[in-house]
Design a protein around this motif. Structure first.
Motif, mmCIF file in Angstrom:
data_model
loop_
_atom_site.group_PDB
_atom_site.id
_atom_site.type_symbol
_atom_site.label_atom_id
_atom_site.label_comp_id
_atom_site.label_asym_id
_atom_site.label_seq_id
_atom_site.Cartn_x
_atom_site.Cartn_y
_atom_site.Cartn_z
ATOM 1 N N LEU A 175 0.826 -1.208 0.000
ATOM 2 C CA LEU A 175 0.000 0.000 0.000
ATOM 3 C C LEU A 175 0.861 1.260 0.000
ATOM 4 O O LEU A 175 0.487 2.264 -0.600
ATOM 5 C CB LEU A 175 -0.953 0.014 1.192
ATOM 6 N N HIS A 176 2.013 1.190 0.646
ATOM 7 C CA HIS A 176 2.896 2.349 0.675
ATOM 8 C C HIS A 176 3.443 2.649 -0.719
ATOM 9 O O HIS A 176 3.513 3.799 -1.144
ATOM 10 C CB HIS A 176 4.035 2.087 1.655
ATOM 11 N N LYS A 177 3.825 1.614 -1.438
ATOM 12 C CA LYS A 177 4.422 1.806 -2.764
ATOM 13 C C LYS A 177 3.393 2.039 -3.857
ATOM 14 O O LYS A 177 3.613 2.847 -4.757
ATOM 15 C CB LYS A 177 5.280 0.595 -3.128
ATOM 16 N N ARG A 178 2.267 1.329 -3.807
ATOM 17 C CA ARG A 178 1.288 1.390 -4.902
ATOM 18 C C ARG A 178 0.081 2.256 -4.607
ATOM 19 O O ARG A 178 -0.681 2.579 -5.526
ATOM 20 C CB ARG A 178 0.801 -0.015 -5.231
ATOM 21 N N GLY A 179 -0.138 2.562 -3.350
ATOM 22 C CA GLY A 179 -1.338 3.298 -2.974
ATOM 23 C C GLY A 179 -2.515 2.358 -2.790
ATOM 24 O O GLY A 179 -2.480 1.196 -3.200
ATOM 25 N N TYR A 180 -3.563 2.866 -2.176
ATOM 26 C CA TYR A 180 -4.750 2.060 -1.903
ATOM 27 C C TYR A 180 -5.430 1.639 -3.203
ATOM 28 O O TYR A 180 -5.740 0.467 -3.395
ATOM 29 C CB TYR A 180 -5.703 2.866 -1.014
ATOM 30 N N ALA A 181 -5.661 2.584 -4.086
ATOM 31 C CA ALA A 181 -6.352 2.270 -5.339
ATOM 32 C C ALA A 181 -5.493 1.422 -6.271
ATOM 33 O O ALA A 181 -6.012 0.605 -7.029
ATOM 34 C CB ALA A 181 -6.781 3.555 -6.046
ATOM 35 N N GLY A 182 -4.191 1.591 -6.202
ATOM 36 C CA GLY A 182 -3.293 0.874 -7.103
ATOM 37 C C GLY A 182 -2.968 -0.539 -6.674
ATOM 38 O O GLY A 182 -2.290 -1.272 -7.394
ATOM 39 N N ALA A 183 -3.446 -0.927 -5.498
ATOM 40 C CA ALA A 183 -3.154 -2.267 -4.987
ATOM 41 C C ALA A 183 -4.452 -3.027 -4.783
ATOM 42 O O ALA A 183 -5.161 -2.804 -3.812
ATOM 43 C CB ALA A 183 -2.386 -2.171 -3.669
ATOM 44 N N GLY A 184 -4.758 -3.916 -5.716
ATOM 45 C CA GLY A 184 -5.924 -4.772 -5.562
ATOM 46 C C GLY A 184 -5.571 -5.989 -4.720
ATOM 47 O O GLY A 184 -4.406 -6.229 -4.401
ATOM 48 N N VAL A 185 -6.581 -6.758 -4.385
ATOM 49 C CA VAL A 185 -6.366 -7.967 -3.586
ATOM 50 C C VAL A 185 -5.381 -8.896 -4.287
ATOM 51 O O VAL A 185 -4.522 -9.510 -3.647
ATOM 52 C CB VAL A 185 -7.706 -8.673 -3.281
ATOM 53 N N ARG A 186 -5.461 -8.987 -5.588
ATOM 54 C CA ARG A 186 -4.535 -9.842 -6.345
ATOM 55 C C ARG A 186 -3.081 -9.411 -6.127
ATOM 56 O O ARG A 186 -2.203 -10.232 -5.867
ATOM 57 C CB ARG A 186 -4.881 -9.800 -7.833
ATOM 58 N N GLU A 187 -2.821 -8.084 -6.201
ATOM 59 C CA GLU A 187 -1.457 -7.583 -5.993
ATOM 60 C C GLU A 187 -1.024 -7.767 -4.540
ATOM 61 O O GLU A 187 0.117 -8.127 -4.261
ATOM 62 C CB GLU A 187 -1.358 -6.103 -6.374
ATOM 63 N N ILE A 188 -1.948 -7.534 -3.637
ATOM 64 C CA ILE A 188 -1.628 -7.651 -2.213
ATOM 65 C C ILE A 188 -1.210 -9.082 -1.879
ATOM 66 O O ILE A 188 -0.186 -9.309 -1.227
ATOM 67 C CB ILE A 188 -2.835 -7.194 -1.354
#
Length: 194
Positions: free
Chosen positions: A18-31
């Motif tokens: 979340l720090h690197k990609r942001g909330y919107a830029g990090a979906g569950v798949r990326e997380i």
């Protein structure tokens, strides 16, 4: 040695994601991919992405508070020295990250407050805790005559945090320490002067 739980892996990795990609830029798949766990693990531990973000903010706040406790709340040092120590400690981390990511609390404050009431109210609580640590150091400095006493310590703490967040935002844009250095020069020469 026990292996960390999958929930713990997701949270630890999620702070970085979340720090690197942001909330919107990090979906569950990326997380989950970043955590190295199956996507279904996420829903086993978190009822929503918002609930996950609250947990991530809490973990980030724990780390930030540990730095504040070791610097801003170190009563063995003069208050102005405590403030310098805090900004030094954070600047080291910012430099190691290439001046790219700033503060997760500030980043999320800019990004999610119109989309999530849950996150907005949680960010208020986190920001209040941060402000309280600054106010404590300012009060100690005022009491010792190191910091001007014609301004309210709580108001000064809000100003310091808001200005610091703004300096980190500009630092991210410039990818340079210059905004942080400018912030510090002006802060200590004016607001925190005796």
């Amino acid at each position: 040695m026990a292996r960390p739980s999958l929930r713990e892996k997701i949270v630890e990795s999620g702070v970085q994601t979340l720090h690197k990609r942001g909330y919107a830029g990090a979906g569950v798949r990326e997380i989950t991919a970043d955590a190295g766990v199956a996507q279904g693990c996420f829903t086993n531990h978190f009822r929503s992405k918002e609930a996950f973000a609250v947990t991530v903010l809490d973990r980030y706040q724990e780390r930030t508070q540990a730095i504040m406790d070791a610097t801003l709340r170190d009563a063995s040092r003069p208050a102005v020295e405590r403030l310098h120590a805090y900004f030094d400690a954070i600047a080291e981390w910012l430099e190691a990250a290439g001046w790219r990511y700033g503060c997760l609390v500030g980043n999320m404050s800019l990004e999610v407050t119109e989309q999530s009431e849950l996150l907005r109210t949680h960010l208020i609580d986190v920001s209040s805790a941060l402000t309280s640590s600054f106010a404590e150091a300012v009060r100690a400095g005022q009491k010792a005559g190191e910091i001007r006493s014609d301004l309210d310590a709580a108001d000064m703490a809000v100003f310091i945090l808001a200005s610091w967040q703004g300096a980190m935002m500009r630092m991210k844009v410039d990818r340079s320490p210059r905004p942080i250095e400018q912030f510090r020069r002006v802060l200590f020469a004016t607001v925190l002067a005796s």
